[in-house]
Design a protein around this motif. Structure first.
Motif, mmCIF file in Angstrom:
data_model
loop_
_atom_site.group_PDB
_atom_site.id
_atom_site.type_symbol
_atom_site.label_atom_id
_atom_site.label_comp_id
_atom_site.label_asym_id
_atom_site.label_seq_id
_atom_site.Cartn_x
_atom_site.Cartn_y
_atom_site.Cartn_z
ATOM 1 N N ARG A 252 -25.433 22.778 -24.145
ATOM 2 C CA ARG A 252 -26.222 21.616 -24.886
ATOM 3 C C ARG A 252 -26.681 20.775 -23.689
ATOM 4 N NH1 ARG A 252 -22.733 17.449 -23.203
ATOM 5 N NH2 ARG A 252 -20.604 18.228 -22.624
ATOM 6 N N PRO A 253 -27.548 19.854 -23.961
ATOM 7 C CA PRO A 253 -28.280 19.066 -22.938
ATOM 8 C C PRO A 253 -27.079 18.304 -22.179
ATOM 9 C CG PRO A 253 -29.437 18.774 -24.870
ATOM 10 C CD PRO A 253 -28.234 19.783 -25.369
ATOM 11 N N LEU A 254 -27.288 18.487 -20.887
ATOM 12 C CA LEU A 254 -26.131 17.766 -20.129
ATOM 13 C C LEU A 254 -26.789 16.974 -18.869
ATOM 14 C CD1 LEU A 254 -24.404 21.168 -19.160
ATOM 15 C CD2 LEU A 254 -23.502 19.572 -21.166
ATOM 16 N N ARG A 255 -25.651 15.930 -18.519
ATOM 17 C CA ARG A 255 -26.121 15.107 -17.455
ATOM 18 C C ARG A 255 -25.727 15.577 -16.149
ATOM 19 N NH1 ARG A 255 -28.016 9.969 -16.409
ATOM 20 N NH2 ARG A 255 -26.835 8.889 -14.608
ATOM 21 N N ILE A 256 -26.211 15.893 -15.161
ATOM 22 C CA ILE A 256 -25.863 16.779 -14.217
ATOM 23 C C ILE A 256 -26.114 15.978 -12.689
ATOM 24 C CG2 ILE A 256 -26.237 18.950 -12.794
ATOM 25 C CD1 ILE A 256 -27.101 20.310 -15.535
ATOM 26 N N ALA A 257 -24.924 15.845 -12.291
ATOM 27 C CA ALA A 257 -25.063 15.193 -10.835
ATOM 28 C C ALA A 257 -25.350 16.106 -9.765
ATOM 29 C CB ALA A 257 -23.901 14.242 -10.670
ATOM 30 N N VAL A 280 -31.890 25.172 -7.985
ATOM 31 C CA VAL A 280 -31.173 25.002 -9.090
ATOM 32 C C VAL A 280 -31.349 23.667 -9.925
ATOM 33 C CG1 VAL A 280 -28.914 25.169 -10.064
ATOM 34 C CG2 VAL A 280 -29.724 26.638 -8.115
ATOM 35 N N ALA A 281 -31.477 22.787 -9.023
ATOM 36 C CA ALA A 281 -31.523 21.338 -9.828
ATOM 37 C C ALA A 281 -32.823 21.153 -10.518
ATOM 38 C CB ALA A 281 -31.624 20.025 -8.897
ATOM 39 N N GLU A 282 -34.101 21.688 -9.824
ATOM 40 C CA GLU A 282 -35.113 21.850 -10.468
ATOM 41 C C GLU A 282 -35.160 22.767 -11.743
ATOM 42 O OE1 GLU A 282 -38.253 23.071 -7.835
ATOM 43 O OE2 GLU A 282 -37.748 21.255 -6.366
ATOM 44 N N GLN A 283 -34.569 24.152 -11.719
ATOM 45 C CA GLN A 283 -34.613 24.731 -12.920
ATOM 46 C C GLN A 283 -33.582 23.930 -13.924
ATOM 47 O OE1 GLN A 283 -35.682 28.045 -13.536
ATOM 48 N NE2 GLN A 283 -34.936 27.515 -15.489
ATOM 49 N N LEU A 284 -32.761 23.613 -13.602
ATOM 50 C CA LEU A 284 -32.042 22.745 -14.645
ATOM 51 C C LEU A 284 -32.540 21.376 -15.497
ATOM 52 C CD1 LEU A 284 -28.565 22.411 -12.804
ATOM 53 C CD2 LEU A 284 -29.042 23.848 -14.928
ATOM 54 N N MET A 287 -35.175 22.898 -17.878
ATOM 55 C CA MET A 287 -34.475 23.374 -19.117
ATOM 56 C C MET A 287 -34.045 22.197 -19.868
ATOM 57 S SD MET A 287 -32.138 26.199 -16.756
ATOM 58 C CE MET A 287 -30.885 26.673 -18.095
ATOM 59 N N GLY A 288 -34.128 21.171 -19.619
ATOM 60 C CA GLY A 288 -33.991 20.082 -20.485
ATOM 61 C C GLY A 288 -32.961 19.049 -20.065
ATOM 62 N N HIS A 289 -32.054 19.413 -18.879
ATOM 63 C CA HIS A 289 -30.828 18.628 -18.733
ATOM 64 C C HIS A 289 -31.453 17.381 -17.693
ATOM 65 C CE1 HIS A 289 -28.407 21.851 -19.998
ATOM 66 N NE2 HIS A 289 -28.978 22.728 -19.326
ATOM 67 N N THR A 290 -30.706 16.592 -17.721
ATOM 68 C CA THR A 290 -30.908 15.153 -17.204
ATOM 69 C C THR A 290 -30.177 15.387 -15.753
ATOM 70 O OG1 THR A 290 -31.123 13.741 -19.086
ATOM 71 C CG2 THR A 290 -30.453 12.596 -16.758
ATOM 72 N N VAL A 291 -30.946 15.329 -14.502
ATOM 73 C CA VAL A 291 -30.399 15.624 -13.180
ATOM 74 C C VAL A 291 -30.564 14.097 -12.479
ATOM 75 C CG1 VAL A 291 -30.755 17.005 -11.299
ATOM 76 C CG2 VAL A 291 -30.987 18.178 -13.335
ATOM 77 N N ARG A 463 -29.459 33.801 -17.004
ATOM 78 C CA ARG A 463 -30.607 34.149 -17.896
ATOM 79 C C ARG A 463 -31.914 33.797 -17.074
ATOM 80 N NH1 ARG A 463 -26.624 33.984 -22.251
ATOM 81 N NH2 ARG A 463 -26.879 31.621 -22.395
ATOM 82 N N ALA A 464 -31.907 32.689 -16.669
ATOM 83 C CA ALA A 464 -33.224 32.163 -15.990
ATOM 84 C C ALA A 464 -33.455 32.518 -14.571
ATOM 85 C CB ALA A 464 -32.989 30.736 -16.262
ATOM 86 N N MET A 465 -32.391 32.775 -13.818
ATOM 87 C CA MET A 465 -32.450 33.093 -12.477
ATOM 88 C C MET A 465 -31.591 34.136 -12.208
ATOM 89 S SD MET A 465 -32.044 29.250 -11.067
ATOM 90 C CE MET A 465 -32.617 29.516 -9.341
#
Length: 477
Positions: A252-257, A280-284, A287-291, A463-465
């Motif tokens: 699901r959409p996540l908040r990623i630190a 990886v942060a850019e990829q996330l 993908m719609g996650h909040t980084v 799947r993405a990388m």
């Protein structure tokens, strides 16, 4: 089954071929034996001889007939001599009966082919024990495969095995996974059983599981072996659905630190590891996650002092228990120099020192738990460099006291120990690559019982990388 066919399949695919009757378990075992024999002279990852026949296993398990190996530390199989990476135990001491997790591996159908190498008593981020000699990284045999599960990681990375047992008290699943380009999940404390020999293994810092090449194998194996056994101290909530379903469904959409600052140890971080995390942060984000840039606030100096107490008290007790059991006086002929130094330090500790360390661990755990109420995942490097040269983490080096050895280990392994202290899950994924072509591990951490979140996100990143087409220099075929 030809060896080149065998190495092209992960554990899930091999299990499906066996279940469908496309290949017989004996044929898979023969291919695995040939693969292990092919890489052992170069990697030195097995301890002793490969088993002539796989250990008995259930033909009804989800991985029935899939080749496997067990690390020569903590977990034990009935009648199989254990050395724990140490000359102290000579040719090994056989433990009566299976440990609980070993019984679960058998029930899952895993066909155990041998023992994998560990550093002495597991206290090293490399695997180069005096007892059996250094294990070499299949990506570059002048480099370390990491530790302490380096033997398992080297065999899985070289595709001699699809997955293998590993354990983790300060990063010992994730560090070799990062060095060897594998998936390495340290589960939540209590997710797998340490019984019957331990209640809280290494004061609760350590847990057992495995290294794998694919996320789906990691999830399916966790589905097969998770859960408390009678007498275990922790009872986690059951997952809402199988971990394998989380992998298929994705996150699901996540908040990623994101943080590239080590949480322990005196180390600096290789720019290539920083770049891997940023990628990886850019990829996330795409993908719609909040980084966001953030990390838990802990007292790193107090943490390292407390972690040193935990490890040296464990080593002092282990050395004394093993020496008594085999009737040998510990000394430089039976133990490595840093093991002796750590055991000596551990014997000076008082009960008050352990309680003081526990207070630091509690404060650390509370701070990290609070952090995960505001963030779903923490993204960091797995290690401070892609790997280390063999000899850099020489546990038999003279002139190092306990703190000097601790600092040398955690100058490389500065991102992994916090999740051991908190008991929270973390996973290393091979999402980066160095200029030399070595894999670079990237770590994802989550709050207590957060394996579903980590595995779903890991599957999305796989799947993405994708990394399945990357092959090290030493491959079993």
């Amino acid at each position: 089954m030809r060896v080149d066919e065998y190495v092209s399949h992960d554990a899930t695919a091999l299990a499906e071929l066996i279940r469908e009757g496309a290949v017989k378990p004996d044929e898979v075992a023969e291919a695995a034996a040939a693969a292990l024999d092919a890489v052992q002279p170069e990697l030195n990852a097995l301890v002793g001889e490969r088993f002539a026949e796989p250990l008995a296993y259930s033909a009804d398990g989800p991985f029935a007939g899939v080749p496997f190996a067990i690390k020569d530390l903590v977990l034990h199989a009935d009648g199989i001599p254990q050395r724990a990476g140490s000359r102290l135990l000579g040719d090994g001491v056989a433990m009566p009966g299976d440990s609980y997790l070993m019984a679960q591996f058998r029930a899952a159908g895993l066909a155990t082919m041998g023992l994998t190498a560990t550093p002495e008593l597991g206290f090293n981020a490399s695997t180069e024990p005096v007892a059996t000699g250094p294990v070499r990284n299949p990506w570059d045999t002048t480099r370390s495969p990491g530790g302490s599960s380096g033997g398992s990681a080297a065999l899985v990375a070289s595709r001699a095995l699809p997955m293998a047992h590993a354990n983790d008290g300060g990063g010992s699943i994730r560090i070799p996974a990062g060095c060897c380009g594998l998936v390495g999940l340290k589960p939540t404390r209590g997710r797998t059983t340490p019984g019957p020999d331990y209640g809280d293994l290494l004061l609760g810092l350590a847990i057992e599981f495995a290294v794998t090449r694919t996320v789906r194998d990691c999830a399916r194996l966790l589905d097969a072996v998770h859960g408390a056994q009678p007498g275990d101290r922790y009872l986690l909530p059951a997952p809402e659905r199988p971990f394998a379903e989380e992998v298929r469904a994705g996150s699901r959409p996540l908040r990623i630190a994101v943080s590239t600052t080590p949480s322990s140890g005196p180390g600096s971080v290789d720019p290539q590891c920083v770049a891997a995390v940023r990628g990886v942060a850019e990829q996330l984000e795409s993908m719609g996650h909040t980084v966001v840039e953030a990390a838990p606030t802990i007292d790193a100096a107090a943490f390292d002092d407390a972690n040193l107490v935990a490890w040296t008290s464990f080593l002092a007790d282990a050395v004394d228990q093993l020496a008594t059991a085999v009737g040998v006086t510990p000394g430089p002929d039976t133990l490595e120099a840093t093991t002796l130094a750590c055991a000596e330090h551990g014997r000076t500790l008082r009960a008050a020192d352990l309680y003081a360390a526990d207070r630091v661990f509690n404060a650390t755990t509370r701070a990290v738990a609070a952090f995960f109420t505001e963030h779903d995942v923490l993204l960091t490097p797995t290690t401070c460099a892609p790997n280390t040269p063999l000899g850099h983490l020489d546990a038999n080096a003279s002139g190092l006291d306990a703190r000097g050895w601790y600092d040398r280990i955690f100058s490389f392994a500065g991102f992994t120990a916090v999740s051991n202290v908190t008991g929270m899950p973390a996973i290393s994924l091979p999402l980066g690559s160095s200029a030399e072509g070595w894999p670079i591990g990237v770590q994802l951490g989550a709050g207590l019982a957060g394996e579903a979140t980590l595995l779903a996100l890991a599957a999305d990143l796989e799947r993405a990388m994708p990394w399945s087409d990357r092959r090290p220099a030493v491959v079993a075929d």
